[in-house]
Write an enzyme that holds these catalytic residues in place. Sequence first.
Site, PDB file in Angstrom:
ATOM      1  N   ASP A   5      -6.861   2.522   7.378  1.00 50.48           N
ATOM      2  CA  ASP A   5      -6.776   2.480   5.924  1.00 50.48           C
ATOM      3  C   ASP A   5      -6.167   1.163   5.453  1.00 50.48           C
ATOM      4  O   ASP A   5      -6.614   0.575   4.474  1.00 50.48           O
ATOM      5  CB  ASP A   5      -5.935   3.649   5.398  1.00 50.48           C
ATOM      6  CG  ASP A   5      -6.762   4.920   5.321  1.00 50.48           C
ATOM      7  OD1 ASP A   5      -7.999   4.819   5.463  1.00 50.48           O
ATOM      8  OD2 ASP A   5      -6.166   5.994   5.123  1.00 50.48           O
ATOM      9  N   ASP A  10      -3.136   0.305  10.290  1.00 50.41           N
ATOM     10  CA  ASP A  10      -4.132   1.307  10.691  1.00 50.41           C
ATOM     11  C   ASP A  10      -5.433   1.053   9.936  1.00 50.41           C
ATOM     12  O   ASP A  10      -5.563   0.054   9.227  1.00 50.41           O
ATOM     13  CB  ASP A  10      -3.603   2.721  10.446  1.00 50.41           C
ATOM     14  CG  ASP A  10      -3.348   2.972   8.955  1.00 50.41           C
ATOM     15  OD1 ASP A  10      -3.641   2.065   8.144  1.00 50.41           O
ATOM     16  OD2 ASP A  10      -2.858   4.059   8.617  1.00 50.41           O
ATOM     17  N   ASP A  51      -0.474  -1.086   5.997  1.00 48.00           N
ATOM     18  CA  ASP A  51      -0.249  -0.427   7.285  1.00 48.00           C
ATOM     19  C   ASP A  51      -1.136  -1.031   8.367  1.00 48.00           C
ATOM     20  O   ASP A  51      -2.204  -1.561   8.075  1.00 48.00           O
ATOM     21  CB  ASP A  51      -0.579   1.061   7.176  1.00 48.00           C
ATOM     22  CG  ASP A  51       0.487   1.805   6.396  1.00 48.00           C
ATOM     23  OD1 ASP A  51       1.597   1.258   6.270  1.00 48.00           O
ATOM     24  OD2 ASP A  51       0.203   2.923   5.932  1.00 48.00           O
ATOM     25  N   GLU A  62       0.842  -1.191   0.000  1.00 49.07           N
ATOM     26  CA  GLU A  62       0.000   0.000   0.000  1.00 49.07           C
ATOM     27  C   GLU A  62       0.885   1.251   0.000  1.00 49.07           C
ATOM     28  O   GLU A  62       1.796   1.369   0.810  1.00 49.07           O
ATOM     29  CB  GLU A  62      -0.864  -0.072   1.270  1.00 49.07           C
ATOM     30  CG  GLU A  62      -1.448   1.220   1.723  1.00 49.07           C
ATOM     31  CD  GLU A  62      -1.971   1.107   3.151  1.00 49.07           C
ATOM     32  OE1 GLU A  62      -1.653   0.123   3.858  1.00 49.07           O
ATOM     33  OE2 GLU A  62      -2.703   2.011   3.554  1.00 49.07           O
TER      34      GLU A  62
END
Length: 631
Positions: free
Chosen positions: A500, A498, A496, A423
Amino acid sequence: MEDASYNAESIQVLEGLQAVRKRPGMYIGSTDSRGLHHLVYEIVDNSIDEVMGGYCTHIDISINQDGSVTVVDDGRGIPTGLVPKYERPAVEMVLTVLHAGGKFDRKSYKVSGGLHGVGMSVVNALSEWFEVKVRRDGKEHFLRCERGTVTVPLKELGPAEGSGTTITFMPDSQIFETLLFEYDVLAEKFKDLAYLNKTVSITFKDVKADHQDRFHFEGGIVEFVEDLNHNKARLHEKPIYLLAEKDNVIVEFAMQYTDAYAENIYSFVNNINTAEGGTHMVGLRSALTRAMNDYAKDNNFLKGGIDSLSGDDVREGLTAILSIKVPEPQFEGQTKTKLGNSEIKGIVDSAVFEKLAEFLLENPKVATICIERAILAAQAREAARKARDLTRRKGILESAALPGKLADCSNRDPAKSEIYIVEGNSAGGSAKMGRNREFQAILPLRGKILNVEKARMDKILKNQEVHNLITAIGANVGPDCDASKARYHQIIMMTDADVDGAHIRTLLLTLFYRYMRPLIDAGYIYIAQPPLYKVSKGNKEAYVYDDEALTKVLAEMGKNVSLQRYKGLGEMNPKQLWETTMDPETRTLRKVTIDDAMKADEMFTILMGDEVEPRREFIMSHANEVVNLDI
Ligand code: 0RA
């Protein structure tokens, strides 16, 4: 004479269970976590057998403080009387004689074959200790074994009301690589069992975590389908339900159409999830296609260029559960979850065809909805085919046109090649620098890819990022997807830690689940596990991958440590990324199962779908755990 046969028998018993301890894999498949969980299934399966016979309504399972497992049922209780020829209590024989089967074999629908139905004696053999309490004939009885040998022979404990069996066992650390039961894995299985056997109520408790669930579904597999479709737009109110018995095979089927594009059909044989399909699924698919086509033709639905409905058309947007009971199932396949009996194809085919044809005739409103749904699918498929032909002709999907953003590996052997789907461009840059270019390829993906939920196949193919992904992998998509053409056998998603990241992972998994499922089936899809923290003190450094480990590491390193939380892959330099996440020697990869992907699909539907309310509900209830948004 009597004595001699008893001794001969005891020696045989010992040898039998000894054989199990020597080669546990032959009986339970493996001694890893999977094999460990299998022990529990084996015991619960016996209680479920009492449920199927109509003798048992409650099963209570708990993972105890000491790591042992208890299964309590209110069935008839394992018989305690002496078995004439052997002069030993039946319960003792059930627990100590391999495949005591035969006269104790009360099962009408066996779960034999490979890993299933190996018997309670196998669990006993692989347990450090194993205790059984039987309530029967107004008394409670007790028996204990250690590593398969009786240490407390059957004795009466006192009076008891009702009947039932309580089994507690401690898996043997000499046998198993891990003794840790995973609550969610077990809960999932018990939940399925409760759907498939609507008369039972199952409670499941983790004593240590003080956590408990109760599974009871009066609606059975109809409720199963309703729950699977909970967040989807359903096209008819009630699932269609069919029940038939043919040649001693019981066939139960529930189905409901949604406006989704994927098909979601799960099948079970004698309560075992046949994830690899088999002859029953072949029969089911044939029956569905035939019944729907017959109805469509007979009622003049086929016009406007569509002259028949394909299997894919008929199954698009269909959520269904097939549950059959077979007297002597043969399980095949890698995980022994594929039904092999050839006679079952015809049995399921004719049972479902007859009942479904009858249902459609009697319920023209629902029938019309179903047929129109399939016709829509046929029309869209025709449009998609044209679009695909177009892209093919342009050569877009040819391997000659590998995407420019792909940093390919030099190795050309797919079995030895990996691709990291990364990503973001900055993390992609670190990955490119940190990788071993011999066998590791990097494909950076930009931001949110696209909303696959709302797009059809032809649109998806036109999205540049997805296009890059498909061409880089080289195995094509949709009905043309072929795992043997994959250019890499390890396709690793690296995102990641997180929201997203979790989102993109969910989206990619959904894409794989819906359009490149053969890659999941082949075991090619993985999730990278980047660290969440770096803990350092002086020149000591430790990478930490989850919160539980963090507590441990912090305790070990003591005071004055510095703690860095990694929010994104971009915070790591190439060397760190290699060491923590990409080096095959040290990294952890999580292989994606169909189950994982299915859950991602479900979550995706909630997050992206048209139904606003479930999405709001979901986001509210998960607001605090967004980091774990993934599977
Ligand atoms: C053999 C025969 C009968 C019941 C059982 C075994 C039995 C086994 C287990 C294991 C867990 N719970 C169980 N409940 C029953 C039939 C007994 C009869 O005919 O009364």
